[in-house]
Design an enzyme around this catalytic site. Sequence first.
Site, short mmCIF file in Angstrom:
data_model
loop_
_atom_site.label_atom_id
_atom_site.label_comp_id
_atom_site.label_asym_id
_atom_site.label_seq_id
_atom_site.Cartn_x
_atom_site.Cartn_y
_atom_site.Cartn_z
CG ASP A 198 46.59 21.13 75.75
OD1 ASP A 198 45.43 20.68 75.77
OD2 ASP A 198 47.57 20.46 75.36
CG LEU A 279 45.28 10.54 71.42
CD1 LEU A 279 46.21 9.34 71.26
CD2 LEU A 279 43.84 10.13 71.19
NE ARG A 280 48.76 17.04 77.18
CZ ARG A 280 49.58 17.90 76.58
NH1 ARG A 280 49.19 19.15 76.39
NH2 ARG A 280 50.77 17.53 76.17
N GLY A 281 43.00 14.81 76.15
CA GLY A 281 41.67 14.87 76.75
C GLY A 281 41.23 13.53 77.30
#
Length: 342
Positions: A198, A279-281
Amino acid sequence: MRIAFPFTAIVGQDDMKQAMLIAATDPGIGGVMVFGDRGTGKSTVVRGLAALLPPIETVKACQYHCDPKGGSSMCATGCTHRQDGVLPETGQMATPVVDMPLGATEDRVVGALDLERALTQGEKHFEPGLLARANRGFLYIDEVNLLDDHLVDLLLDVAASGENVVEREGLSVRHPARFVLIGSGNPEEGELRPQLLDRFGLSVDVKTPDDLALRVEVVRRRDRFDRDPAAFAAKQAEEEARVRDQIVAARQRLANVETPDSALEWASRLCMAVGVDGLRGELTLIRAARAVAALAGDTKVEDHHLASIAVMALRHRLRRNPLDETGSSTRIERAMADLFGS
């Protein structure tokens, strides 16, 4: 000095090359993970990128090669206090690209007490490790999916903080360790821990070319390089310089690339549709699209910038669906077609 196979001469791995250029333009994206078959040019691309990158300005003689304009990100061993009314002496060096072998010990990675100096001179002196050498550059780990768990935990801590902290043998050292993490591996040899996966901003799958003409061209270029590396590199010098200038211009342009609300909505709708956790995407997708626009010389993020890197920004963030046998790339492409007709 060993000559690396030119980055611009590599054919058949366009996604991997694009991901590397994006990471070189905006190191804050979080690095690149490359999964693929053996012998598909993963290491060759990384070494070619190292030779291609423009030099960086550093504080001269700093063992962490701090940025003279770095402010709070500078080390406290001799760079920060020199800013008080006195400009540090500066120099240039090649952008560091450091290989981290699988068998590396923790001391070699984070740094340790210089035993020879301690024994011969009675002084406690910190010997920087691979993380110090990689500061402001790239840290490359081949077969990262086979890395020991304790080193994975260490990398996660440093990647999150941008700082390496060493507390041992009476030493207390903190130094900046901001680098782009490049990992490669063969998924058949083991999976990568989700926590580390991730942390990679982009993920690329590379496969052995199945087109006859392309395979012949790859072999032809490699054979020419092996016969005379200097002559082959000289023929690519002009193209290498062009791409190097493109990276420099994109870095200067990056902060001024506009990101309209429509682009933010595009990214969020796609992430919701494919079920990305957190929300990293979205953040990675937006940053990568901005870098793509900067590399292309555009002033605003458009839908086609987002679509071009959506798969590599999101494919490793999807939950596994046991009822859907299609790959993550197909799921993302299908969602884009349903949502945006692209």
